[in-house]
Enzyme design. Sequence first.
Site, PDB file in Angstrom:
ATOM      1  N   THR A  31     -23.338 -69.992  -0.796  1.00 48.73           N
ATOM      2  CA  THR A  31     -24.891 -69.641  -0.116  1.00 48.73           C
ATOM      3  C   THR A  31     -26.017 -70.038  -0.166  1.00 48.73           C
ATOM      4  OG1 THR A  31     -26.311 -67.789   0.739  1.00 48.73           O
ATOM      5  CG2 THR A  31     -24.951 -67.626  -1.065  1.00 48.73           C
ATOM      6  N   ASP A  32     -27.235 -70.455   0.548  1.00 52.38           N
ATOM      7  CA  ASP A  32     -28.232 -71.326   0.182  1.00 52.38           C
ATOM      8  C   ASP A  32     -29.217 -69.636  -1.199  1.00 52.38           C
ATOM      9  OD1 ASP A  32     -29.170 -68.896   2.517  1.00 52.38           O
ATOM     10  OD2 ASP A  32     -30.486 -69.989   2.698  1.00 52.38           O
ATOM     11  N   GLU A  33     -29.013 -68.388  -0.954  1.00 47.55           N
ATOM     12  CA  GLU A  33     -29.308 -67.627  -1.651  1.00 47.55           C
ATOM     13  C   GLU A  33     -29.045 -67.650  -3.058  1.00 47.55           C
ATOM     14  OE1 GLU A  33     -29.084 -64.306  -1.027  1.00 47.55           O
ATOM     15  OE2 GLU A  33     -28.729 -64.005   1.612  1.00 47.55           O
ATOM     16  N   TYR A  89     -25.972 -59.641  -5.734  1.00 45.57           N
ATOM     17  CA  TYR A  89     -24.566 -60.632  -4.339  1.00 45.57           C
ATOM     18  C   TYR A  89     -25.322 -62.487  -4.681  1.00 45.57           C
ATOM     19  CZ  TYR A  89     -23.971 -63.577  -0.465  1.00 45.57           C
ATOM     20  OH  TYR A  89     -23.429 -64.736   0.523  1.00 45.57           O
ATOM     21  N   LYS A 129     -22.488 -64.878  -6.765  1.00 42.03           N
ATOM     22  CA  LYS A 129     -22.027 -66.497  -5.944  1.00 42.03           C
ATOM     23  C   LYS A 129     -21.823 -66.976  -6.387  1.00 42.03           C
ATOM     24  CE  LYS A 129     -20.559 -66.377  -2.223  1.00 42.03           C
ATOM     25  NZ  LYS A 129     -19.108 -66.902  -1.461  1.00 42.03           N
TER      26      LYS A 129
HETATM   27  P1  NAD Z   1     -18.017 -60.834   5.630  1.00 40.55           P
HETATM   28  O1  NAD Z   1     -18.322 -59.244   4.938  1.00 40.55           O
HETATM   29  O2  NAD Z   1     -18.211 -60.588   7.336  1.00 40.55           O
HETATM   30  O3  NAD Z   1     -16.467 -60.926   5.642  1.00 40.55           O
HETATM   31  C1  NAD Z   1     -16.093 -61.008   3.891  1.00 40.55           C
HETATM   32  C2  NAD Z   1     -14.247 -61.273   4.773  1.00 40.55           C
HETATM   33  O4  NAD Z   1     -13.817 -60.691   3.661  1.00 40.55           O
HETATM   34  C3  NAD Z   1     -14.009 -59.626   5.435  1.00 40.55           C
HETATM   35  O5  NAD Z   1     -13.238 -59.470   6.535  1.00 40.55           O
HETATM   36  C4  NAD Z   1     -13.399 -58.937   4.232  1.00 40.55           C
HETATM   37  O6  NAD Z   1     -12.598 -57.687   4.512  1.00 40.55           O
HETATM   38  C5  NAD Z   1     -12.801 -60.306   3.168  1.00 40.55           C
HETATM   39  N1  NAD Z   1     -13.393 -59.374   1.834  1.00 40.55           N
HETATM   40  C6  NAD Z   1     -14.016 -58.883   0.887  1.00 40.55           C
HETATM   41  N2  NAD Z   1     -12.914 -59.003  -0.375  1.00 40.55           N
HETATM   42  C7  NAD Z   1     -12.213 -59.198  -0.197  1.00 40.55           C
HETATM   43  C8  NAD Z   1     -11.527 -59.314  -1.216  1.00 40.55           C
HETATM   44  N3  NAD Z   1     -11.044 -58.717  -2.329  1.00 40.55           N
HETATM   45  N4  NAD Z   1     -10.003 -60.180  -0.666  1.00 40.55           N
HETATM   46  C9  NAD Z   1      -9.838 -61.046   0.371  1.00 40.55           C
HETATM   47  N5  NAD Z   1     -10.481 -60.220   1.513  1.00 40.55           N
HETATM   48  C10 NAD Z   1     -12.153 -60.035   1.062  1.00 40.55           C
HETATM   49  O7  NAD Z   1     -18.302 -62.039   4.884  1.00 40.55           O
HETATM   50  P2  NAD Z   1     -19.879 -63.474   6.188  1.00 40.55           P
HETATM   51  O8  NAD Z   1     -20.492 -63.053   6.322  1.00 40.55           O
HETATM   52  O9  NAD Z   1     -18.270 -63.339   7.492  1.00 40.55           O
HETATM   53  O10 NAD Z   1     -18.715 -64.068   5.080  1.00 40.55           O
HETATM   54  C11 NAD Z   1     -18.232 -65.067   4.294  1.00 40.55           C
HETATM   55  C12 NAD Z   1     -18.384 -65.957   3.593  1.00 40.55           C
HETATM   56  O11 NAD Z   1     -19.410 -67.073   3.667  1.00 40.55           O
HETATM   57  C13 NAD Z   1     -19.232 -65.002   1.991  1.00 40.55           C
HETATM   58  O12 NAD Z   1     -18.401 -65.617   1.100  1.00 40.55           O
HETATM   59  C14 NAD Z   1     -20.526 -65.610   1.988  1.00 40.55           C
HETATM   60  O13 NAD Z   1     -21.557 -65.087   0.847  1.00 40.55           O
HETATM   61  C15 NAD Z   1     -20.868 -66.660   2.884  1.00 40.55           C
HETATM   62  N6  NAD Z   1     -22.223 -66.833   2.931  1.00 40.55           N
HETATM   63  C16 NAD Z   1     -22.691 -66.218   4.556  1.00 40.55           C
HETATM   64  C17 NAD Z   1     -23.612 -65.562   4.697  1.00 40.55           C
HETATM   65  C18 NAD Z   1     -23.821 -65.226   5.790  1.00 40.55           C
HETATM   66  O14 NAD Z   1     -25.479 -65.690   6.463  1.00 40.55           O
HETATM   67  N7  NAD Z   1     -23.357 -64.302   6.361  1.00 40.55           N
HETATM   68  C19 NAD Z   1     -24.187 -67.249   4.495  1.00 40.55           C
HETATM   69  C20 NAD Z   1     -23.906 -67.826   3.436  1.00 40.55           C
HETATM   70  C21 NAD Z   1     -22.121 -68.232   3.683  1.00 40.55           C
HETATM   71  P1  TYD Z   2     -29.688 -60.185   5.385  1.00 39.39           P
HETATM   72  O1  TYD Z   2     -29.263 -59.591   7.126  1.00 39.39           O
HETATM   73  O2  TYD Z   2     -29.307 -58.861   5.023  1.00 39.39           O
HETATM   74  O3  TYD Z   2     -29.621 -61.688   5.184  1.00 39.39           O
HETATM   75  P2  TYD Z   2     -30.111 -61.662   3.884  1.00 39.39           P
HETATM   76  O4  TYD Z   2     -30.186 -60.499   2.687  1.00 39.39           O
HETATM   77  O5  TYD Z   2     -28.826 -62.239   3.196  1.00 39.39           O
HETATM   78  O6  TYD Z   2     -31.078 -62.707   4.026  1.00 39.39           O
HETATM   79  O7  TYD Z   2     -32.181 -59.444   5.566  1.00 39.39           O
HETATM   80  C1  TYD Z   2     -32.127 -60.700   6.586  1.00 39.39           C
HETATM   81  C2  TYD Z   2     -33.591 -60.605   6.442  1.00 39.39           C
HETATM   82  O8  TYD Z   2     -34.296 -59.286   6.952  1.00 39.39           O
HETATM   83  C3  TYD Z   2     -33.451 -60.238   4.898  1.00 39.39           C
HETATM   84  O9  TYD Z   2     -34.827 -61.072   4.374  1.00 39.39           O
HETATM   85  C4  TYD Z   2     -33.952 -58.425   4.934  1.00 39.39           C
HETATM   86  C5  TYD Z   2     -34.211 -58.772   5.794  1.00 39.39           C
HETATM   87  N1  TYD Z   2     -33.790 -56.834   6.923  1.00 39.39           N
HETATM   88  C6  TYD Z   2     -34.924 -56.514   7.245  1.00 39.39           C
HETATM   89  O10 TYD Z   2     -35.854 -56.536   7.420  1.00 39.39           O
HETATM   90  N2  TYD Z   2     -34.552 -55.346   8.138  1.00 39.39           N
HETATM   91  C7  TYD Z   2     -33.161 -55.070   7.817  1.00 39.39           C
HETATM   92  O11 TYD Z   2     -32.559 -53.846   8.386  1.00 39.39           O
HETATM   93  C8  TYD Z   2     -31.968 -55.594   7.329  1.00 39.39           C
HETATM   94  C9  TYD Z   2     -30.216 -55.111   7.063  1.00 39.39           C
HETATM   95  C10 TYD Z   2     -32.651 -57.005   6.480  1.00 39.39           C
END
Ligand code: NAD
Ligand code: TYD
Length: 335
Positions: free
Chosen positions: A123-125, A147, A151
């Site tokens: 992630t960019d985070e 988190y 990562k």
């Molecule tokens: P999500 O929370 O929707 O899905 C995570 C999945 O992983 C779920 O299906 C969960 O059951 C599974 N999981 C969790 N722990 C596990 C374990 N110990 N063993 C096997 N499976 C497990 O997450 P997402 O938003 O789809 O993110 C997927 C990946 O992308 C993550 O690695 C996250 O860090 C990365 N990512 C997410 C975002 C975003 O904005 N959502 C952005 C950049 C990177």
């Molecule tokens: P989020 O979807 O939790 O992603 P991330 O923290 O990984 O960026 O949040 C996106 C942005 O929205 C973040 O700046 C926090 C804000 N946010 C709110 O303002 N209210 C909310 O209820 C949530 C979940 C997030």
Amino acid sequence: MKRIVVTGGAGFIGSNFVRYTLNTYPEVHVVNVDKLTYAGNLDNLKDLDASRHTFVQADIADAEAMAKAMEGCDAVVNFAADSHVDRSIMEASDFIATNVRGVHNILEAAKAQGTKRVLLVSTDEVYGSIAEGSFRETDPVGPRNPYSASKAGGELLGLSYFHTFGIPVIITRGSNTYGPYQYPEKVLPLFVTNAIDNEPLPLYGDGKNVRDWLFVEDHCRGVDHALRHGTPGEIYNIAGENERENIALTTKILECVGKDDSLIRPVKDRPGHDRRYSIDSTKLKALGWEPQMDWETGVALTVKWYQENEWWWRKIKTGEFLEYYKRQYADRGSA
Ligand code: NAD
Ligand code: TYD
């Protein structure tokens, strides 16, 4: 690549990636390893071609199960993670178990089996917050919440396995992702579904934190591109190139749902809330990838998906979700 293990493939981005892979590469069989935590959902996989998709319920933190699932695979793509910042602030131990120890198990299995590609989705985070400009892959990591720290830990282990053991690890760092099948704890699906139900939208702090929004299919194509065209040991940023203040995202959502701004509820800020994320993906673009979805269309299309798929999210917004929602938001008061 004929047999690809995708971990976390029952989650948001993982399930979109499995769908994208099966639709794009008719020769590929996907082994989908997912623990089915609160965020994993078999409903996300309902429409997939079962003849080329094997689902294995397992924990990536279970070394034996992971080694077994990876037997005979050409590549592994790790999406499995605990992924929500607010939950990591409440309790981080699952984040360490999955995002660090789980990644270690994948690396060990790849080392034992000679897996040809190990792609760690990150992630960019991990860079932390940036006031101006955009992070490049050569910039140091500076995660500021549990988190993103977990990562970054997984990533660093991955790079250490590349340098020490020659494991062909590739890392992608994607921006905030949005689209169909996203668990409604994340801001976009939470605000869309709350707006549909005339519930308040809890906007943290002054609403001016900036996130870069990446449509899920663009993220999946980016991961796939890095997997097939990237160089082992390298990191690739995947930017959406759509930076918006949270307040702008919120008003856009309300406009798409057809509700007015009175639903916006400014609440107490997230502790350690990163002000702005911004990354530069020149490096992946040089390999031929670029984001295709423009923000206006992407948000409208996503809102429409949640409006048309209440069967999917209404049953999620019960039980565990409601307990979490109460814990997370009950004491937030107003900003
Ligand atoms: P999500 O929370 O929707 O899905 C995570 C999945 O992983 C779920 O299906 C969960 O059951 C599974 N999981 C969790 N722990 C596990 C374990 N110990 N063993 C096997 N499976 C497990 O997450 P997402 O938003 O789809 O993110 C997927 C990946 O992308 C993550 O690695 C996250 O860090 C990365 N990512 C997410 C975002 C975003 O904005 N959502 C952005 C950049 C990177
Ligand atoms: P989020 O979807 O939790 O992603 P991330 O923290 O990984 O960026 O949040 C996106 C942005 O929205 C973040 O700046 C926090 C804000 N946010 C709110 O303002 N209210 C909310 O209820 C949530 C979940 C997030």
